[in-house]
Design an enzyme around this catalytic site. Structure first.
Site, PDB file in Angstrom:
ATOM      1  N   ARG A 184     -24.651  69.517  -5.427  1.00  0.00           N
ATOM      2  CA  ARG A 184     -23.380  69.030  -4.866  1.00  0.00           C
ATOM      3  C   ARG A 184     -22.229  69.826  -5.460  1.00  0.00           C
ATOM      4  O   ARG A 184     -22.187  70.072  -6.669  1.00  0.00           O
ATOM      5  CB  ARG A 184     -23.279  67.548  -5.226  1.00  0.00           C
ATOM      6  CG  ARG A 184     -22.232  66.774  -4.518  1.00  0.00           C
ATOM      7  CD  ARG A 184     -22.281  65.311  -4.941  1.00  0.00           C
ATOM      8  NE  ARG A 184     -21.778  65.119  -6.304  1.00  0.00           N
ATOM      9  CZ  ARG A 184     -21.141  64.025  -6.731  1.00  0.00           C
ATOM     10  NH1 ARG A 184     -20.950  63.015  -5.921  1.00  0.00           N
ATOM     11  NH2 ARG A 184     -20.715  63.923  -7.975  1.00  0.00           N
ATOM     12  N   ASP A 239     -14.196  51.787  -0.219  1.00  0.00           N
ATOM     13  CA  ASP A 239     -14.337  52.470  -1.501  1.00  0.00           C
ATOM     14  C   ASP A 239     -13.763  53.877  -1.318  1.00  0.00           C
ATOM     15  O   ASP A 239     -14.296  54.684  -0.550  1.00  0.00           O
ATOM     16  CB  ASP A 239     -15.822  52.535  -1.913  1.00  0.00           C
ATOM     17  CG  ASP A 239     -16.016  53.145  -3.301  1.00  0.00           C
ATOM     18  OD1 ASP A 239     -15.185  54.011  -3.689  1.00  0.00           O
ATOM     19  OD2 ASP A 239     -16.981  52.784  -3.989  1.00  0.00           O
ATOM     20  N   TYR A 271     -10.429  59.111 -11.826  1.00  0.00           N
ATOM     21  CA  TYR A 271     -10.850  60.219 -12.700  1.00  0.00           C
ATOM     22  C   TYR A 271     -11.436  61.395 -11.932  1.00  0.00           C
ATOM     23  O   TYR A 271     -11.832  62.384 -12.531  1.00  0.00           O
ATOM     24  CB  TYR A 271     -11.841  59.743 -13.779  1.00  0.00           C
ATOM     25  CG  TYR A 271     -12.990  58.878 -13.301  1.00  0.00           C
ATOM     26  CD1 TYR A 271     -14.037  59.396 -12.563  1.00  0.00           C
ATOM     27  CD2 TYR A 271     -13.026  57.519 -13.614  1.00  0.00           C
ATOM     28  CE1 TYR A 271     -15.086  58.613 -12.137  1.00  0.00           C
ATOM     29  CE2 TYR A 271     -14.069  56.708 -13.193  1.00  0.00           C
ATOM     30  CZ  TYR A 271     -15.099  57.257 -12.451  1.00  0.00           C
ATOM     31  OH  TYR A 271     -16.130  56.461 -12.031  1.00  0.00           O
TER      32      TYR A 271
END
Ligand SMILES: Cc1ncc(COP(=O)(O)O)c(C=O)c1O
Length: 415
Positions: free
Chosen positions: A374, A200, A225
């Site tokens: 984050r 991934d 994206y």
């Protein structure tokens, strides 16, 4: 402790940045420091130009003819090859289509089909949840298939890899901690026991150099994206190594993956090569937006991206720890830049409120429950001074206790 680096040094880093001019290719709103490109990349005028052309010239004027005259039908493969250059894939092995979740479904089925006598899917317990949900969904359609998870069934993924494993689904970079896996080493370990591996790449495509062919990877999936800046809901991609093409079958057998889509035959016959991963009609306007975003990469040196990414994230960690260390922040994830993606996470017991206070002050990162704040650093448009200013705001919010204001405690979505 005060930081050993000062603003003048940070400005000098910007002045010497070989990627500095790339920032002008993006729209960054006044007063915003955007540290969330690992969730949704920034918009670029080049993307709008492609959209405008696709809508007002091709669709409006050429109508149905545009499927051929504007190359709409071939776009999934053409864009796949363009994107493939950023992930170390020779032409003909990457296709842009559908969503990451749907593509996980397709590649897991394909891999299980190549290893019919094996029944185990291995994944990470702390994977981005859709990967696990889709793996569960695949297992539910194949009786006897089981899912074994790192952190649940064994402490490390390596300990779960044995001769029963058909396929390993693994993140190159963990979405929460930013931990980077050694792709070549884990792929080799999988192959030693005859297992296949699916990478991934959601948090690495466009964030750092990826070498799928060189690592001998079997499959990969990812979205466009985030660091590729294709726009909200932009189509995802699939990579399948050429050596598997004749053996793969995926169950979403729509007409776009058919060997002869325009023969309108009654029964499915898988097309050749990477096209067999296609299902149905693709979102042309979103594809064209992605083309505008991918064209930007023609002028980008991936080694420079990686170098800057490590420098940005190192600087952020250094400044946060020096200036905000007294306020309960704890680094979550690697300290070694070579083991890190292009993001940094800190734990804070009131991370949700802290992030909301940051966003209100124009520093946009995100929060991941239960306590992770984050920050993503997109080297194409984030500068060193952005890092400096973001830490100044963070320090102020923590020192003054501004995050404790009642309005930040009310749960609303934080990007
Ligand atoms: C690792 C990972 N996989 C998958 C996804 C999302 O998949 P989809 O585009 O299908 O929503 C994300 C989104 O953030 C992600 O971080």
């Amino acid at each position: 402790m005060r930081a050993t680096i000062d603003l003048a040094a940070v400005e000098a880093m910007d002045a010497a940045d070989p990627l500095r001019a790339m920032r002008d290719r993006f729209i960054l709103p006044e007063g915003v420091i955007y540290l969330d490109g690992n969730s949704l990349g920034a918009a670029a005028p080049a993307v709008f130009n492609e959209l405008q052309k696709a809508a007002t010239q091709e669709w409006a004027q050429d109508l149905i003819r545009a499927w051929n005259t504007a190359g709409w039908f071939d776009m999934p493969v053409a864009l796949g090859d363009q994107l493939g250059r950023l992930i170390g894939a020779e032409a003909g092995q990457t296709v842009v289509c559908d969503t990451t979740s749907i593509n996980i479904y397709k590649v897991l089925h394909a891999a299980l089909g190549i290893r019919p006598n094996r029944s185990v899917i291995v994944a990470e317990g702390d994977s981005f949840p859709t990967d696990l949900y889709m793996a569960e969904g695949v297992a539910s359609t194949r009786p006897g298939t089981v899912l074994r998870l790192e952190g649940v069934d064994a402490p490390t993924i390596e300990e779960l890899i044995d001769e029963r494993v058909a396929v390993i689904l693994v993140n190159h970079v963990n979405y929460k901690t930013g931990q980077l896996r050694d792709m070549a080493a884990l792929t080799c370990k999988a192959h030693q026991v005859g297992a296949l591996i699916v990478w991934d790449l959601c948090h690495t495509a466009g964030a750092l150099p990826v070498e799928l062919d060189a690592a001998n990877a079997d499959f990969a999936i990812g979205c466009t994206y985030k660091y590729l800046n294709g726009g909200p809901g932009a189509p995802a991609f699939i990579y399948a190594a050429k050596r598997h093409h004749d053996d793969v079958h995926q169950p979403l057998s729509g007409w776009w993956g058919h060997a002869r889509p325009f023969a309108f035959e009654q029964s499915y016959a898988a097309g050749s090569g990477i096209r067999r991963f296609l299902c149905g009609t693709q979102p042309v306007l979103s594809m064209r937006a992605l083309k505008g975003a991918l064209d930007i990469w023609d002028d980008v040196d991936m080694a420079a991206v990686r170098k800057k990414s490590i420098a940005l994230t190192d600087l952020f960690i250094q400044l946060v720890e020096a200036r905000c260390g007294a306020y309960g922040l704890e680094l979550e994830g690697p300290r070694d830049g070579n083991a890190r993606g292009s993001q940094v996470s800190f734990l804070h017991p009131h991370g949700y409120q802290v992030m909301r206070a940051l966003i209100e002050r124009g520093v946009i990162g995100d929060f991941r429950a239960p306590s992770t704040i984050r920050f993503g650093f997109t080297p194409l448009y984030v500068g060193y001074k952005d890092v400096w200013q973001a830490v100044e705001v963070l320090e102020d919010i923590l020192r003054t206790g501004a995050w404790q204001e009642a309005r930040f405690a009310v749960k609303t979505a934080v990007t």
